[in-house]
Design a protein around this motif. Sequence first.
Motif, short mmCIF file in Angstrom:
data_model
loop_
_atom_site.label_atom_id
_atom_site.label_comp_id
_atom_site.label_asym_id
_atom_site.label_seq_id
_atom_site.Cartn_x
_atom_site.Cartn_y
_atom_site.Cartn_z
N GLY A 154 30.79 48.68 -69.57
CA GLY A 154 32.04 48.25 -69.88
C GLY A 154 32.85 49.67 -70.27
O GLY A 154 32.47 50.66 -70.21
N VAL A 155 34.26 49.22 -70.25
CA VAL A 155 35.15 50.25 -70.97
C VAL A 155 35.73 49.51 -72.11
O VAL A 155 36.21 48.34 -72.21
N GLY A 156 35.86 50.72 -73.38
CA GLY A 156 36.35 50.01 -74.44
C GLY A 156 37.11 51.20 -75.15
O GLY A 156 37.30 52.31 -74.59
N THR A 157 37.24 51.09 -76.47
CA THR A 157 37.90 52.31 -77.24
C THR A 157 36.97 52.18 -78.40
O THR A 157 36.44 51.41 -79.10
N ASP A 208 42.72 54.49 -65.98
CA ASP A 208 42.95 53.01 -65.93
C ASP A 208 41.57 52.34 -66.51
O ASP A 208 40.66 52.18 -65.78
N PRO A 209 41.64 51.66 -67.60
CA PRO A 209 40.31 51.19 -67.91
C PRO A 209 39.94 50.07 -67.33
O PRO A 209 38.58 49.94 -66.71
N LEU A 210 40.78 49.26 -66.48
CA LEU A 210 40.33 48.42 -65.70
C LEU A 210 39.74 48.73 -64.26
O LEU A 210 38.76 48.06 -63.66
N ARG A 222 39.89 42.22 -74.56
CA ARG A 222 40.93 42.86 -75.25
C ARG A 222 41.67 43.42 -74.11
O ARG A 222 41.61 44.61 -74.00
N PRO A 223 42.83 42.70 -73.59
CA PRO A 223 43.42 43.46 -72.34
C PRO A 223 44.25 44.91 -72.88
O PRO A 223 44.66 44.74 -74.13
N PRO A 224 44.29 45.71 -72.20
CA PRO A 224 45.08 47.08 -72.51
C PRO A 224 46.52 46.97 -72.97
O PRO A 224 47.19 45.82 -72.26
N GLY A 225 46.95 47.56 -73.85
CA GLY A 225 48.15 47.24 -74.08
C GLY A 225 48.47 46.33 -75.33
O GLY A 225 49.76 46.20 -75.73
N VAL A 274 32.21 49.30 -80.30
CA VAL A 274 33.38 49.49 -79.08
C VAL A 274 34.09 48.43 -79.09
O VAL A 274 33.40 47.17 -78.93
N ASP A 275 35.48 48.47 -79.18
CA ASP A 275 36.30 47.43 -78.93
C ASP A 275 36.42 46.99 -77.37
O ASP A 275 37.10 48.24 -76.72
N VAL A 276 36.01 46.10 -76.75
CA VAL A 276 35.66 46.18 -75.19
C VAL A 276 37.20 46.02 -74.75
O VAL A 276 37.73 45.01 -75.05
N LEU A 277 37.64 46.60 -73.61
CA LEU A 277 38.87 46.40 -72.89
C LEU A 277 38.32 45.63 -71.52
O LEU A 277 39.44 44.95 -71.19
N ALA A 278 37.37 46.14 -71.05
CA ALA A 278 37.18 45.65 -69.84
C ALA A 278 35.76 45.46 -69.35
O ALA A 278 35.00 46.59 -69.80
#
Length: 321
Positions: free
Chosen positions: A64-67, A107-109, A318-321, A30-34
């Motif tokens: 966590g949250v990721g993609t 919103d992932p955050l 890895r901040p979104p966007g 998982v690429d972690v966003l938050a």
Amino acid sequence: MRAAEIREPGRPPVVAEREPPVPGDGEVLVDVLAAPITPLDLLCASGTSYFGTPATPYVPGVQGVGTVDGRTVWFPSQAGMAPGDGSMAEVAAVPEDSLVELPDGADPLQLAALGLSAVAAHMALSWRGELVAGEQVVVLGAGGVVGQAAAQLARTAGARRVVAGARSPGARERAERAGADAVVALDTGDVAELARRFADAADGPVDLVLDPLFGAPAAAAARTLRPGGRLVNLGSSAGETCPIESSTIRGKSLRLLGYTNNELTAEQRAAAVAFVAAEAAAGRLAVVHETVPLEDAAAAWRRQGEGTAAGRIVLTPRPPG
């Protein structure tokens, strides 16, 4: 990859370069966003939790949250509770069957800030507390993430009135922003005085108390319950013991119930995360939080532990966007 490492129990993490994880059987990367810094993370890393002293070094982060393959997902981990690494890194290896896909518009955050705290609020109200539309609810600790979420979820579930209890001025302000009809200051340990404040703020007898505090606030709130009323305890930040009187329990045949996320099945947890995500995506659920780059994890960890952060801190590898 960059990751936060707990190298010594009781000390903040150190951000360092690590080799990316290699997925095991049934795992995906998982690429972690938050990655939120939660009370459970702090407890596990202290080395004083009931899980024992964790093997170090390890990457903290119990959720966590990721993609993954273009999908935005929420994921859990056992970091600090069992061998292995968690979410506070650019990449995490996660069992694929534990992923919960998030809806479009989430919103992932915000979802990271809500996470398992909102799951606890939702399940303690609905599953354990059996909240019914038209009931009156007292939410203790309403300035914290669990409390903020509970105040909003009680309202959307049809509670006719939500009375919040919170300690500091900042916490009371957060409770008001969460939509509580009335907010009681928990700035004394006098049970009789707190009970009077709750009774004044309530519209008659209370049906359900959601309690992440225990201690004097729980004893006071219990006095406001109607006959057959319920108190669901899911924390003890105000004290490990509670001066509730036997006559209060017996006189009204109250139900005192315990709750922990650890008792949820994987299916229950996934369904609860999906519910929380849908409520957040619809604009009905949000909590105060702040985002901090992973590079500043040590300072953020200290502020979260000291209680000086404005809300739940979410690290952004890895901040979104």
